[in-house]
Design a protein around this motif. Structure first.
Motif, PDB file in Angstrom:
ATOM      1  N   ILE A 242      45.002  29.342  36.663  1.00 36.78           N
ATOM      2  CA  ILE A 242      44.048  30.026  36.920  1.00 36.78           C
ATOM      3  C   ILE A 242      42.826  29.558  37.801  1.00 36.78           C
ATOM      4  O   ILE A 242      42.274  30.426  38.734  1.00 36.78           O
ATOM      5  N   ALA A 243      42.673  28.422  37.856  1.00 31.42           N
ATOM      6  CA  ALA A 243      41.333  27.502  38.311  1.00 31.42           C
ATOM      7  C   ALA A 243      41.790  27.455  39.853  1.00 31.42           C
ATOM      8  O   ALA A 243      40.661  27.278  40.552  1.00 31.42           O
ATOM      9  N   SER A 244      43.114  27.134  40.223  1.00 28.88           N
ATOM     10  CA  SER A 244      43.185  26.552  41.584  1.00 28.88           C
ATOM     11  C   SER A 244      44.049  27.556  42.540  1.00 28.88           C
ATOM     12  O   SER A 244      44.195  27.274  43.521  1.00 28.88           O
TER      13      SER A 244
ATOM     14  N   PRO B 191      44.743  31.963  43.466  1.00 32.30           N
ATOM     15  CA  PRO B 191      44.201  33.319  42.949  1.00 32.30           C
ATOM     16  C   PRO B 191      45.208  34.070  42.338  1.00 32.30           C
ATOM     17  O   PRO B 191      45.203  35.070  41.657  1.00 32.30           O
TER      18      PRO B 191
ATOM     19  N   GLN C 102      47.420  36.566  50.909  1.00 30.50           N
ATOM     20  CA  GLN C 102      46.461  35.733  50.125  1.00 30.50           C
ATOM     21  C   GLN C 102      45.224  36.243  50.265  1.00 30.50           C
ATOM     22  O   GLN C 102      44.594  36.327  51.635  1.00 30.50           O
ATOM     23  N   GLU C 103      44.255  36.822  49.527  1.00 27.23           N
ATOM     24  CA  GLU C 103      42.859  37.363  49.510  1.00 27.23           C
ATOM     25  C   GLU C 103      42.102  36.840  50.343  1.00 27.23           C
ATOM     26  O   GLU C 103      41.582  37.648  51.433  1.00 27.23           O
ATOM     27  N   VAL C 104      41.660  35.422  50.590  1.00 22.86           N
ATOM     28  CA  VAL C 104      40.630  35.116  51.183  1.00 22.86           C
ATOM     29  C   VAL C 104      40.905  34.724  52.611  1.00 22.86           C
ATOM     30  O   VAL C 104      40.222  34.051  53.366  1.00 22.86           O
TER      31      VAL C 104
ATOM     32  N   GLY D 175      45.522  34.781  38.395  1.00 20.85           N
ATOM     33  CA  GLY D 175      44.259  35.512  38.073  1.00 20.85           C
ATOM     34  C   GLY D 175      44.998  37.008  38.223  1.00 20.85           C
ATOM     35  O   GLY D 175      44.387  37.850  37.511  1.00 20.85           O
ATOM     36  N   GLN D 176      46.024  37.229  39.491  1.00 23.58           N
ATOM     37  CA  GLN D 176      46.145  38.653  39.650  1.00 23.58           C
ATOM     38  C   GLN D 176      47.374  38.749  38.432  1.00 23.58           C
ATOM     39  O   GLN D 176      47.411  40.041  38.002  1.00 23.58           O
TER      40      GLN D 176
ATOM     41  N   VAL E 181      47.183  37.695  35.255  1.00 27.02           N
ATOM     42  CA  VAL E 181      46.307  37.953  34.413  1.00 27.02           C
ATOM     43  C   VAL E 181      46.043  39.437  34.318  1.00 27.02           C
ATOM     44  O   VAL E 181      45.944  40.157  33.434  1.00 27.02           O
ATOM     45  N   HIS E 182      45.311  39.829  35.494  1.00 23.06           N
ATOM     46  CA  HIS E 182      44.507  41.152  35.481  1.00 23.06           C
ATOM     47  C   HIS E 182      45.858  42.229  35.377  1.00 23.06           C
ATOM     48  O   HIS E 182      45.498  43.194  34.515  1.00 23.06           O
TER      49      HIS E 182
END
Lengths: 346, 346
Positions: free
Chosen positions: B79-81, B83, B284-286, B86-87, B89-90
């Motif tokens: 989760i920390a390294s 994205p 990838q988001e960013v 996290g998706q 998890v969401h």
């Protein structure tokens, strides 16, 4: 493995049957009640049955009996769309485990109904306390339900003089350190591209920049302070204004802004750091270390804030008067800063 | 607010005292036991006391009485390294809530001891089941402890013919869709930069590329298939080999690789997409939406895999024979692909 079948949970009763003892005896053995009079042989039979059946004590039952909860709740607002919330989770989880607690994480992605449900759920599960976090540092309206348990705000804060303690990044310190990366290499004409979004990062980092210049005996030229959207597009669009200032180095509000600035600077045939030294902010995982050249920046201490939040919640770390604990932002130096030369012209 | 003080949990006994009724009466009212004979006036007094004191029923107690758990465990490795975790998890959390379950998330950052502790903790909390996930799609050694409850692998899979059901991205479909973005714009000489890391993404996406070319009646030229590290540095280093192929378009193994490729292509004075069309993978988001030009790519369905994992766990979604459910990878078209022109020369 001699485990029971999938989905079936071994009960204390089954352990008792296998061991040929009473359920009470099993309970005494597995809960380490040494005062109970149980012979070594019965004790051994229970241990063996526990092993064979793969019995695990029910932690929920224990929680109820002891009246304390091992859970710490963490409300995050953006695990799915930024890497920062994940780092808060990581820091909070490792610190929670270190002290025998389990983190109950919920992710709201900014949805208020989800947030209310999350907090209500945590209260129903009788959490030891709640960490309430934001992926970017800002003032928040503290949800009233947080008042029903111990709570700590992480990367956000409530109105002054009320509400839970807060753990936040030291934005002033971060802004100062960013400018100092350039000052140390001899830059004296340093631009500062601020975000257009009102926030503690906006005011704090600028204050730190001013402090750094003052510390180096350089008067602040207000023309060097620009503003742009805090993303790649903002950095991309600011080049004309930036180059017009004659700056030899620039502090960007964040790494994404620096990434967009790289693109436009290169498109003009200029080089980083030879023609312009660039410093970011955030030390964002997939960006900062991987730009060409790699980006010197200042790290936001998300992991450390998560960990500190847990320590404050558990009473293991003091919070200064005023209720706000600030965490430093360490500089991360890479290849985007060179010694100061003549300013570039666009 | 007339809540009790911080950290104090209102008990059923206090509600009973305030309402002037027995604890049993309170229990019947708050647990909605309609068969109990309680007059409307007593019922109203209890409701009022609950409101005034801010009483919340103890969900842990309820869980024990009912013998079922509302918890679904999710073991994430990063989760920390990244994205991506996290998706997952969401998606899992929203689907779990939709069905009245609460997600208990733990993040191991690849630490095996943390993983073992996480699973043991979840079993002790009597979870309804466990989702075991990886941030990138790969084969895993399934932890034996997962056999003690229902479990589903998300974005990973065990050895064929054994272990829990798995939900994974359809890599072949994704590779095909990436190549098709270029084929639709008239490209016929399409390079494919694969990762050097053995993985289902490596073999599956290449297979999809081959299928897409075959579907368009284009024989595969093996010289067009290159390899590089799956990050910015890999993409940056591959330009000479890529330009030597005479390709007019290229599929990159991921968006990070495409980002590095952008840098080196631009440094050579070439333009994207005029001189070379580029397609990424991951969305990838960013990165993907913020490169210049914005990157056409294929999305990895992390959110959907998290949600599907919960549905499979709860028996709400079927898994095909073989135990693996594949989730499609949708194309996301932006500005990095142009109509095919003459190939660039470096």
């Amino acid at each position: 493995m001699s485990r029971a079948g999938e989905g079936h949970r071994v009960t204390m009763r089954e352990v008792a049957q296998r061991a040929g003892v009473s359920v009470t005896t099993v309970s005494h053995v597995v809960n380490h009640k040494t005062e109970a009079r149980i012979g070594p042989e019965a004790r051994e039979r229970v241990r063996q049955a526990v092993e064979e059946l793969g019995y695990r004590p029910n932690a929920l039952a224990k929680t109820l009996v002891q009246g304390t909860s091992p859970f710490i709740g963490l409300v995050a607002d953006s695990i799915a769309s930024t890497p920062f919330a994940g780092q808060i989770v990581h820091g909070a989880q490792e610190e929670a485990w270190r002290h025998g607690h389990v983190l109950l994480v919920t992710n709201t992605e900014g949805n208020q109904e989800a947030e209310e449900r999350a907090i209500a759920m945590m209260l129903q599960y009788n959490v030891r306390g709640i960490l309430y976090s934001r992926w970017y540092h800002r003032e928040v309206e503290v949800p009233p339900a947080l008042g029903e348990t111990d709570s700590v705000l992480v990367n956000c804060y409530g109105r002054v003089g009320a509400g839970p303690a807060a753990v936040v990044p030291d934005e002033v310190d971060g802004g100062r350190r960013a400018a100092e990366i350039l000052l140390r290499r001899g830059h004296r004409r340093i631009a500062f591209i601020n975000t257009t979004t009102a926030s503690p990062a906006r005011s704090g980092r600028l204050q730190g920049y001013r402090q750094a210049l003052a510390g180096a005996g350089i008067p602040v030229d207000e023309d060097l302070i620009l503003e742009a959207r805090p993303d790649q597009e903002g950095g991309y669009g600011i080049a004309d204004d930036l180059l017009a200032t004659g700056a030899t180095g620039v502090c960007c509000h964040n790494d994404r802004m620096a990434m967009g600035l790289y693109d436009t600077i290169k498109e003009r045939g200029l080089s980083i750091p030879q023609d312009l030294s660039v410093v970011g902010f955030d030390n964002q995982e997939v960006i900062a270390g991987h730009l060409h050249p790699s980006l010197s920046t200042v790290a936001l201490p998300h992991y450390e804030m998560g960990a500190a939040g847990v320590r404050v919640l558990l009473g293991l770390q003091e919070v200064p008067a005023g209720g706000i604990l600030t965490v430093p932002c360490p500089p991360v130096e890479r290849d985007s800063v060179d010694g100061a030369a003549a300013p570039p012209t666009g």
